[in-house]
Scaffold this motif. Sequence first.
Motif: not given
Length: 262
Positions: A92-96, A114-129, A141-144
């Motif tokens: 699964l991707s980061v977002e998934q 989902v986008q809000a916590v991605i921004d909060l933990v500093g992983i914006k731009g890695f959603e599909k990774t 960071r993704v786990a958090i």
Amino acid sequence: MSSKIEVQNLVKIYGKNDEKVHALGPIDLTIEPGEFVCILGESGCGKTTLWKILAGLETSTSGEVLINGEKIQGPDFKRGVVFQNHALLPWLSVEQNISLGYKIRNEETPKDKVQAVIDLVGIKGFEKTKPKNLSGGMAQRVAIARALVSNPDILLMDEPFGALDAMTRLRMQGELIKIWFTNKEDIVIFITHDIDEAVALATKIVVMTPRPGKIGRVFDIPLEYPRQRNSSEFIRLKSVISEELLSLIEESDNELINQNNL
């Protein structure tokens, strides 16, 4: 809604008959809303067992854990969990991975959360990774983010930075405090065997005895954030807690020697 945790006469025993292992307790502990509690102790003292019971991943032999007066019956999305290993699903991707809980509950994924916590933990731009392409710190960071996306009142973390290199660990500790500051009515329970980490993070440190793990002593940590690790009070607290931990270990060793000599 803020939560209060009450651990009442909690005991955990593994096995039966001659193979019994008394892992934990009895433990009595109250954790108030807004506390950042580090549970500190040597390896094998029952820290993770206590964490699993608080998370609803394991049951106690006797005693109970109450959250706002209600007994824990199992896992709950209002208790976010972060494991020692990030435990991300590799396909699964980061977002998934972050939205996995909603899929399991057959609920529509709130993309804004989902986008809000991605921004909060500093992983914006890695959603599909995919996880294999992330560093250890990024994976944590993704786990958090996965733990935070359901807006839990309680965040339970089991040595989440233990496998990280020293610099990444320091950075993640600072990021965690910033995340907690976004809603300081929430409770964080953080398992560690690192005294420096505990003093840097906690409002309260619970020092456990060697097995069977009991509450040896509770320290309130009055230091302001961000904490200065080279300050005299930080160093003093580290020394006091270290001496207490060593004293509990020595006391336990002496008890074992006396028992073997009977």
